[in-house]
Design a protein around this motif. Sequence first.
Motif, short mmCIF file in Angstrom:
data_model
loop_
_atom_site.label_atom_id
_atom_site.label_comp_id
_atom_site.label_asym_id
_atom_site.label_seq_id
_atom_site.Cartn_x
_atom_site.Cartn_y
_atom_site.Cartn_z
N PHE A 1 -6.70 0.74 -3.10
CA PHE A 1 -6.41 0.31 -1.73
C PHE A 1 -7.09 -1.04 -1.54
O PHE A 1 -7.80 -1.51 -2.43
CB PHE A 1 -6.94 1.30 -0.66
N GLY B 1 0.83 -1.20 0.00
CA GLY B 1 0.00 0.00 0.00
C GLY B 1 0.86 1.24 0.00
O GLY B 1 2.05 1.17 0.30
N TRP C 1 -6.63 -0.02 3.19
CA TRP C 1 -5.29 0.51 2.90
C TRP C 1 -4.45 -0.60 2.26
O TRP C 1 -4.42 -0.72 1.05
CB TRP C 1 -4.68 1.06 4.18
#
Lengths: 444, 542
Positions: free
Chosen positions: A348, A113, A363
């Motif tokens: 994400f 991420g 995330w």
Amino acid sequence: MDRRDFLKLGAAGAAAGLLGWPRPLRADTAGYRALVCVFLYGGNDAFNMIVPASAAEYAAYAASRQNLALAPDVLLPINPLTADGARYGLHPSMGRLQALFEAGRAAVIANVGPLVQPTTRDEARARAVPLPPQLFSHIDQQEQWQTLRGTGTLVTGWAGRVADQLAPLLPAQRLPINVSITGTVPLSSGDRTSAYVVGDQGVVGYAAIDAAAPGAAARRQAMGALLADAAPTPYGRALQRLRQRAFELADITQAALAQEAPLATTFPATPLGRQLAMVARLIAARGPLAMQRQVFIVGAGGFDTHDDQLALQPGLLGALADALAAFDAATVELGVDASVTTFTMSDFGRTLTSNGDGTDHGWGAHQLVIGGAVRGRDLYGTMPRLEIDGPDDLDAGRIVPTLGVQPYAATLLKWFGLDAAAIDAVIPDVGRFARRDLGFMLPG
Amino acid sequence: MPAAPRRRFAILLPALASAWLAACGGGGGAGSGGGAPPPPAPSRAEAFRFLTQAGFGATTTDVDEVVRLGYGGWIDAQLAVPATRQLALLRALPQPNTQAERQSAWFATVLDGRDQLRQRMALALGEIFVVSEASGLNQYPQALAYYHDLLADDAFGNFRRLMEDVTLSPEMGYYLSMLGNRRSDAAHHIRPDENYARELMQLFTIGLVQLNPDGSVKTDGGGQPIPTYDQPVVEGFAQVYTGWSFGGSVAFEQPSFDWLQPMQPFEAYHDTGAKMLLDGAVVAAGGSARADLAQALDNVFHHPNVGPFIARQLIQRFVSSNPSAAYVRRVAAAFDDDGHGARGNLGAVLRAVLLDREARDPPAADSQGKVKEPLLRLTALWRAYDAAAANGRYDVAALGTLLGQAPLQSPSVFNFFRPDYAPAGEFAASGRVAPELQIATELTDALTADLFAAAVFQWNRFNAGQDPGAVVADYGRDLVSGDTPAMQVTRVAQRLLGTEPSPSLRAAAETLAAQYPDDQPALRLLEIVHLVATSPEFAVQR
């Protein structure tokens, strides 16, 4: 501003490309290498794509996911070469990905991420380290993955910056390095280069000036004449440059594609399948196009599963697995599978918590890398603990990434041929991460 | 002074009266002050330019009207024209309807309707408050027509009302997940969906960072932008937007699927805790769904960002991609106060956008103006040449693919293009934006050119045997016997550009035309129309 000057602004001109760089950057451009980016728009819920299957890890997952958890007996087992103490399975609709993984042609990169630097849960909660802004905004995170700007101001994409660097080293290439089958994307936007955008049905020509049409020659001459004198506004000039390039590249690409026999490999009749089929055709035509380094971008939508996640995921993930497998088969058919590496990106991951029938913006998320040059059948990085309020949970089940996008991209670019200095120039924050090469590509 | 203006004056909102008087030189009705000499009537070229900004393409009749009424007078007249009802057009057709019919109804409205400014505002609002057929709404053409009509009805009204109508529409409720959103359930790790909470603020009203009144980004001591909200605020609003389902539902779990009325609340599913809003405001615990919603929408509506955020985007949709800071500030000021103490008067905002000197004066900087949306290039061609379909339908297949955009068919909630999109090179280097260039690719350039080639060379009245649903244009209105090629070029340029073409375009068009003999004036005319309609010059408005 005369025509040559304003055309230079958009063209991958060899002389123009060297302006501004203090020294020529080294890159290995021998042979043929292609990267294929598959962007999953909306934020793919990777925690239901690759699911822990061993008792303790599954229990944590199920406790967090509640009604959105997949049953353990439907998961498709995968057997990574490197044990991390747990077992894993894929979403039941991804049989073809399971086959790729077990055959050593696919790797899972865990919990990637956008980060500015390696970040723990406590650091993220306390905002003790810089974080990319607007972590749960689609557009901002799509841009983070594609520009790697972190807290900076880069508006170019990392593939655009790669093309800015490599284009001067490959003056014989007849197409831009970046080709998008999914429209305009920040990933391929450079300072001096931009992607060639094509559709998934072949290159569209201008019917009115097609040689077979009556009156075409005169029309072509007239339309071309409108591109000669620079328009008075930047809007007009941009449209002129676009059309000039479209005219030239349509001719070149159609001629090259016409020389290639159709592939035997069949692709699924899905948007992703069609786009990857087009990529395969363009790769087949790399000879006449004199291409040595290419980045293709394709995209699939619908991953923003706020609602009906359990009902939607089989279609989304099944389509992904089937299209990736078909594309892999096509690269084998073309004899380029060790030269083409496909990788996923997404805005994400999603929250461990549910909103009743779906998930919210998360995330960190697992990504896939596929190809003959991939050190496949393994997991890279660190699988997070899927516990709400656990050691990896920022809050509400948003998992802090254990890998930044920077080392992920850097590993791909090293394989692509960029040396360390070139990678530093393309990915400014890569030095903040422990490893620049995650090891998921085979050497050589 | 003719009687008509007096009657029109009587039904105008008070806020507009003095401006109308200023535009038409005072006279009849309850005049208040002024004594300024009437502004000169716009020239035909200026009127054409104004209509390109304000409508779907100038016609000779429209130009006559703007010259006669002046800019302000034309706007006032437009503010009084009721909306063409797209849902009614759909329902008049045999049921069930299709999305193609909805698109046809849209074309019928914008090509033939008198409510040009209202429909143009509905288009602009639909690119901000995005709802799209590219979703489960694909099955419900009437739902999208209802949503379109909602935007058209609110086009000149109050922004706070628009916020509420959009929020309670089942279409937006479905598209951004507020429909059926339920309160927290900690035991099952269920938290309210944050989709609408986030996007209402990020995309529809205030954006991600604090703005100055002129639209520039505020920075903190360290030169960094200042976020407008953080995650707890998103969660607070998410809790507000709980408990709503289709209007007319017998129970929350038994939705009516009525797409044609506002959503209704079910208190048992509404979060009753305290909820954090913007800038430290808090909704007290125990409020009803409707009361909490009103408080939340008021909280957003009164945020100082809304004026500059909306002002800049509306300027970009109508006039110019890169307005000066002063222009944005003037329009934002009209949002903040319409001159009579009202905040959010969209009629006043539109007047500010279109009557500002930066819109009306001849362009000074080369960055003034914008790329015309491809859809508006098509409607301009068709309005200029009085295009119509024999069966009243306006069938254009795959419009979104060919143009890169189509009404209420955005690929995502981010519209076809972002307000801050800047292509690499000249734009990014100078800090300017060009949103419409985001959909200008090698692919769409060819597809759009092909559509225009069909529109000119196939779908014209010289050809018999058209499909009854084909949009057939009357290019023959510019066929005048005795015209030389140069005269034909002049006619077409007046029709499509409203002015003399650039020397380059004239030279290319005359050269092309000269290749066709005098006994083929129709074919020669079509070649000229095609060249102009596909030219970069036609695609730019200044």
